[in-house]
Design a protein around this motif. Structure first.
Motif, short mmCIF file in Angstrom:
data_model
loop_
_atom_site.label_atom_id
_atom_site.label_comp_id
_atom_site.label_asym_id
_atom_site.label_seq_id
_atom_site.Cartn_x
_atom_site.Cartn_y
_atom_site.Cartn_z
N TRP A 171 0.83 -1.16 0.08
CA TRP A 171 -0.05 -0.11 -0.09
C TRP A 171 0.78 1.31 -0.10
CZ3 TRP A 171 -4.43 0.57 -1.84
CH2 TRP A 171 -5.50 -0.32 -1.79
N LEU A 172 1.76 1.55 -1.01
CA LEU A 172 2.48 2.74 -1.04
C LEU A 172 2.84 2.77 -2.43
CD1 LEU A 172 6.27 2.04 0.11
CD2 LEU A 172 4.77 0.31 -0.92
N GLY A 173 2.92 4.02 -2.83
CA GLY A 173 3.45 4.51 -4.38
C GLY A 173 4.83 4.47 -4.44
N ALA A 174 5.22 4.32 -5.88
CA ALA A 174 6.74 4.20 -6.15
C ALA A 174 7.42 5.25 -5.57
CB ALA A 174 7.00 4.18 -7.73
N ASP A 175 6.74 6.42 -5.52
CA ASP A 175 7.54 7.83 -4.74
C ASP A 175 7.63 7.62 -3.13
OD1 ASP A 175 7.88 8.67 -7.27
OD2 ASP A 175 6.25 9.88 -7.28
N ASP A 176 6.70 6.93 -2.59
CA ASP A 176 6.93 6.44 -1.18
C ASP A 176 7.79 5.88 -0.80
OD1 ASP A 176 4.42 8.05 -0.92
OD2 ASP A 176 3.21 6.11 -1.33
N VAL A 177 8.58 4.98 -1.71
CA VAL A 177 9.34 3.95 -1.41
C VAL A 177 10.77 4.44 -0.61
CG1 VAL A 177 10.95 2.16 -2.29
CG2 VAL A 177 8.79 2.26 -3.25
N PRO A 178 11.33 5.72 -1.29
CA PRO A 178 12.43 6.19 -0.48
C PRO A 178 12.08 6.43 1.10
CG PRO A 178 12.30 7.17 -2.57
CD PRO A 178 11.18 6.37 -2.48
N THR A 179 11.00 7.07 1.25
CA THR A 179 10.68 7.35 2.79
C THR A 179 10.73 5.95 3.65
OG1 THR A 179 8.76 9.13 1.87
CG2 THR A 179 8.68 8.06 4.31
N ALA A 180 9.98 4.88 3.00
CA ALA A 180 10.11 3.59 3.80
C ALA A 180 11.45 3.05 3.91
CB ALA A 180 9.40 2.72 3.20
N LEU A 181 12.24 3.19 2.69
CA LEU A 181 13.65 2.55 2.85
C LEU A 181 14.76 3.30 3.62
CD1 LEU A 181 14.24 1.06 -0.69
CD2 LEU A 181 13.35 -0.06 1.45
N ALA A 182 14.56 4.80 3.90
CA ALA A 182 15.26 5.54 4.56
C ALA A 182 15.33 5.09 6.27
CB ALA A 182 14.93 6.93 4.79
N GLU B 99 16.48 -7.91 1.13
CA GLU B 99 15.65 -7.99 0.30
C GLU B 99 14.27 -6.80 0.73
OE1 GLU B 99 13.16 -11.19 -2.38
OE2 GLU B 99 13.82 -11.63 -0.25
N VAL B 100 13.99 -6.27 -0.29
CA VAL B 100 12.86 -5.19 -0.31
C VAL B 100 11.69 -5.95 -1.19
CG1 VAL B 100 12.10 -3.07 -0.32
CG2 VAL B 100 14.24 -3.43 0.30
N VAL B 101 10.65 -6.40 -0.80
CA VAL B 101 9.57 -6.95 -1.58
C VAL B 101 8.60 -5.67 -1.39
CG1 VAL B 101 7.87 -8.78 -1.82
CG2 VAL B 101 10.25 -9.29 -1.12
N ALA B 102 7.86 -5.31 -2.71
CA ALA B 102 6.95 -4.46 -2.66
C ALA B 102 5.84 -5.10 -3.30
CB ALA B 102 7.09 -3.16 -3.35
N ARG B 103 4.47 -5.34 -2.62
CA ARG B 103 3.22 -5.85 -3.40
C ARG B 103 2.62 -4.45 -3.87
NH1 ARG B 103 -0.79 -7.41 -0.84
NH2 ARG B 103 -1.81 -8.82 -2.46
N VAL B 104 2.15 -4.61 -5.03
CA VAL B 104 1.61 -3.36 -5.75
C VAL B 104 0.13 -3.68 -6.39
CG1 VAL B 104 2.12 -1.54 -7.39
CG2 VAL B 104 3.98 -2.58 -6.28
N PHE B 105 -0.56 -3.00 -6.16
CA PHE B 105 -2.00 -3.26 -6.86
C PHE B 105 -2.18 -2.59 -8.27
CE2 PHE B 105 -2.93 -3.37 -2.39
CZ PHE B 105 -3.82 -4.78 -2.14
N VAL B 106 -2.46 -3.47 -9.09
CA VAL B 106 -2.44 -3.25 -10.63
C VAL B 106 -3.75 -3.58 -11.22
CG1 VAL B 106 -1.14 -3.25 -12.52
CG2 VAL B 106 0.03 -3.65 -10.63
N CYS B 107 -4.37 -2.83 -11.96
CA CYS B 107 -5.55 -2.91 -12.81
C CYS B 107 -5.26 -2.84 -14.13
CB CYS B 107 -6.84 -2.30 -12.21
SG CYS B 107 -8.22 -2.88 -13.14
N PRO B 108 -4.91 -3.66 -15.01
CA PRO B 108 -4.36 -3.39 -16.28
C PRO B 108 -5.51 -3.19 -17.36
CG PRO B 108 -4.11 -5.73 -15.79
CD PRO B 108 -4.63 -5.13 -14.58
#
Length: 329
Positions: free
Chosen positions: A184-195, A206-215
């Motif tokens: 439940w984070l956007g790509a631009d939120d990743v640096p905040t979490a990884l800091a 390892e850094v795993v990110a689940r991303v919801f996608v509706c193609p």
């Protein structure tokens, strides 16, 4: 220095098709560029059974849980299930653990969602000992173990990852786990979490990110679905605090206000387009892959799209939807 290629997983099993009928699709994943499948555990399939099937259907895939709740099984049972998966798929299984939520733990499983941070910490500590095969007798803060010894010890222990939202859990994952699972984070939120994660010693893990996608390019459909999903998840207190920490407090306040008044429809309607677009990717296959790749560019090492239903018959649309979130050629 060349940046390593990210691993590319898929949230599995997929909705809309019986589990027994997903074999051919799972078998096709390595040819599409997928390296992993990651299961979930809410109110559908449990976290382990689909992975046991996938371990036979596609022996090249790595298998991960995202996540197994630490409250809904006893610590010894988690160790036994993890060891069985690690034995069935040597070197290919990763155990993702997490705190889950009061709804799942208390309302659905009639257990107490007590001290989630401490329970995650204690479970990680117990598993480190138990998976070696040594006898464990120890009083942890949230449970006590008396003379447990795992009878089937895998040759290769699974990596232990922790699902984490806010700084405390992110730092715990850095210190005690082999990696972190973001959600439940956007790509631009990743640096905040990884800091937080890297700052506490998680660099290189390892850094795993689940991303919801509706193609789908039907923007109206994707945003309507995204609003319902966001209103259902991000009104849970822990997720609400998480989104405030990420800076979405003002944007999501109307949703939280409507939800607290019992107006579920208004809550969903109040989610701004920009929040939906950040948290639920949609569009053409090219755009979906481009947006997923941005997570890797920000430091995610394992990208795991979670497919949402697209318009039309789920079974007929599924192969195209999977191809749409496969790694870019």
């Amino acid at each position: 220095m060349t940046t390593p290629q990210p691993r590319w997983g898929l949230t599995y099993p997929l909705d809309g098709v019986p589990l027994a009928e997903q074999r051919r699709l799972v078998e096709s994943l390595p040819d599409l560029g997928f390296t992993d499948v990651w299961s979930t555990e809410t109110a559908g399939a449990d976290a382990f059974t689909p992975l046991a099937l996938a371990s036979v259907w596609a022996p090249a895939l790595r298998l991960g849980t995202a996540i197994v709740p630490v409250h809904t099984r006893g610590p010894a049972l988690i160790a036994m299930q993890a060891a069985a998966m690690a034995e069935a798929a040597p070197g290919r299984f990763a155990l993702g653990l997490g705190a889950s939520s009061p709804v799942i733990v208390e309302h659905w499983n009639s257990l107490t969602h007590d001290r989630p941070y401490q329970r995650c910490r204690d479970t990680l500590g117990f598993l480190r000992e138990a998976l070696t095969g040594q006898a464990v007798t120890q009083e942890y803060e949230t449970f006590e173990i008396d003379r447990f010894r795992l009878e089937r010890v895998p040759d290769q222990n699974p990596a232990l990852l922790l699902g984490a939202l806010r700084p405390g859990m992110l730092r715990l994952a850095a210190r005690e786990a082999d990696g972190v699972i973001l959600n439940w984070l956007g790509a631009d939120d990743v640096p905040t979490a990884l800091a937080e994660f890297h700052g506490a010693g998680g660099e290189g893990k390892e850094v795993v990110a689940r991303v919801f996608v509706c193609p789908t390019e039907d923007i109206s459909y994707a945003r309507k679905l995204g609003r319902r999903l966001i209103a259902g998840y991000l009104t849970v207190p822990a997720y609400a605090q998480y989104q405030r920490w990420l800076g979405r407090g003002e944007a999501l306040k109307p949703m939280w206000d409507a939800w607290s008044c019992g107006d579920r429809r208004q809550a969903a309607s109040a989610v701004p387009d920009e929040v939906v677009d950040a948290l639920v990717l949609h569009g053409s296959p090219e755009r979906c892959r481009e947006e997923l790749s941005r997570y890797a560019a920000h430091g995610v090492t394992t990208v795991v799209p979670a497919l949402l239903p697209t318009p039309g018959d789920p079974a007929a649309a599924l192969p195209a939807a999977v191809a749409a979130v496969a790694p870019a050629a």
